[in-house]
Enzyme design. Structure first.
Site, PDB file in Angstrom:
ATOM      1  CD  GLU A  18      37.582  52.309  32.536  1.00 61.28           C
ATOM      2  OE1 GLU A  18      38.302  51.357  32.220  1.00 61.28           O
ATOM      3  OE2 GLU A  18      37.432  52.675  33.722  1.00 61.28           O
TER       4      GLU A  18
ATOM      5  NE  ARG B  67      35.670  37.497  61.586  1.00 65.81           N
ATOM      6  CZ  ARG B  67      36.803  36.814  61.690  1.00 65.81           C
ATOM      7  NH1 ARG B  67      37.937  37.412  61.470  1.00 65.81           N
ATOM      8  NH2 ARG B  67      36.803  35.549  62.028  1.00 65.81           N
TER       9      ARG B  67
END
Ligand code: UD1
Length: 355
Positions: A118, A212
């Site tokens: 990959e 957040r």
């Protein structure tokens, strides 16, 4: 000397390594398997070994979690001891996790050739830890196994010797092809009490779940989507605290579960109306399955999933509209060259010098 030493450590490594290791065994190459222990939970590691038929690791280094520096340093120390002990002829690394980077650095300094499965993926976003891991790994690897043509272009542009670059396709899709007939959403749905029409959500990138405000915006969008379609969200441990603090558990029509094993998870993905994610691999799997994929990221290292596949990149504020569009679209499985279930065999033949 141990000819081939394969390094796995975290969840996305397992489905890529399984077909390569199996093919190397078939060729009689006796691959040696190291589990670094970056992931150690039953749900993030053991279940994948069992379901994918990966052999028991020859050694489990049990390194575990920590900050990037702490974890990478611990991985390097443990891997150096292992390499000095088993004397690899070649180290094979997968994907872009910290175990991949650590094994590459240690092998390069011990003058052991590195094969990277990959290789060549680029998001061009170095705020992502995975992008840093990819760039460093590809700079040091001598055999580079690439899933799609733009990966070859990136490596050539970075000055990698083209003799080491092999366009072989996508071994993670080998695993999907192998298990596709065994996927069965019904039993998972009934266990989770989810109806026939549903979407799946996975989010674990630091950019989405460590912040957040962004996590809050995403949960608000998920609540809107869940008014139209039930959602199932298997939550990765790293996101649980912040996502819970911004109200994930209070969203109606959204089922929160622990991480699922490969077969349960892919069974749900294969029959989902849509997927909302920030994972790399899921962008590829949904493309092959023809399931609409909404990726909550500003960029992707897998652009072929957008040009040929079902993937689209969105900001949190655009999730709701994208989900409405996606759920209304017919399924269109992508046909991506060399994503045919045979990449592991191609890689193993070159790795073992069989061609
Ligand atoms: C890692 C990879 C990421 C990949 C993801 C898939 C790197 C830099 N990131 O991220 O590319 O998409 O795996 O899951 O390597 N934890 C557990 N149990 C475990 C492992 C981790 O609870 O078995 C918790 C710990 O609190 C840990 C946190 O998850 O600190 C993060 O784990 P870590 O391995 O550092 O990275 P991931 O976020 O899992």
């Amino acid at each position: 000397m141990t000819q081939q030493v394969h390094i796995v450590g975290a969840r996305p490594n397992f489905m890529k390594a399984a077909p390569v290791v199996a093919a190397a065994h078939e060729l009689g190459d006796d691959p040696y398997l190291v589990h670094t222990g970056q992931h150690y939970d039953e749900a993030l590691s053991d279940v994948f070994f069992r379901q994918l038929g990966l052999p028991e690791p020859d050694i489990d280094l049990g390194v575990g979690s920590g900050s990037h520096a702490t974890q990478t340093a611990a991985l390097m120390t443990a891997l150096e001891d292992t390499f000095l002990d088993v004397d690899p002829g070649k180290v094979v690394v997968y994907g872009d996790v910290n175990s991949t980077l650590a094994a590459t650095l240690v092998a390069a300094k011990l003058h052991i050739p590195v094969a990277h499965v990959e290789a060549g993926l680029r998001s061009f976003d170095r705020t992502m830890p995975e992008e840093v891991n990819r760039v460093v790994t590809d700079a040091l690897a001598t055999e580079l196994y690439v899933t799609s043509p733009e990966g070859v272009d990136h490596l050539v542009a970075e000055g990698v010797d083209s003799n080491g670059i092999h366009l072989v396709g996508n071994p993670m899709i080998d695993t999907l092809v192998r298990f596709r007939d065994r996927l069965d959403a019904e039993s998972v749905r009934s266990r989770l009490a989810v109806g026939e029409r549903f979407g799946i959500v996975t989010l674990h990138r630091p950019a989405n779940v460590d912040d957040r405000e962004r996590a809050g915006a995403i949960v608000t969008a998920l609540a809107e989507v869940a008014r139209d379609v039930s959602l199932v969200f298997p939550v990765h441990p790293r996101g649980r605290t912040i996502l819970t603090s911004v109200g994930l558990l209070d969203v109606p029509n959204l089922v929160v579960t622990d991480p699922l094993g490969y077969l349960d998870f892919m069974s749900l993905v294969a029959s989902a109306a849509l997927v909302i994610t920030d994972s790399g691999g899921i962008q590829e799997e949904t493309s092959i399955l023809g399931v609409p994929c909404i990726t909550v990221r500003p960029n992707t290292e897998r652009p072929i999933t957008v040009t040929l596949g079902t993937n689209q990149l969105v900001e949190p504020t655009a999730i709701t509209a994208a989900a409405r569009d996606a759920a209304a679209k017919p399924r269109q499985p992508a046909d991506i060259p060399l994503w045919d279930g045979k990449a592991g065999a191609r890689i193993a033949r070159i790795l073992g010098g069989h061609e």
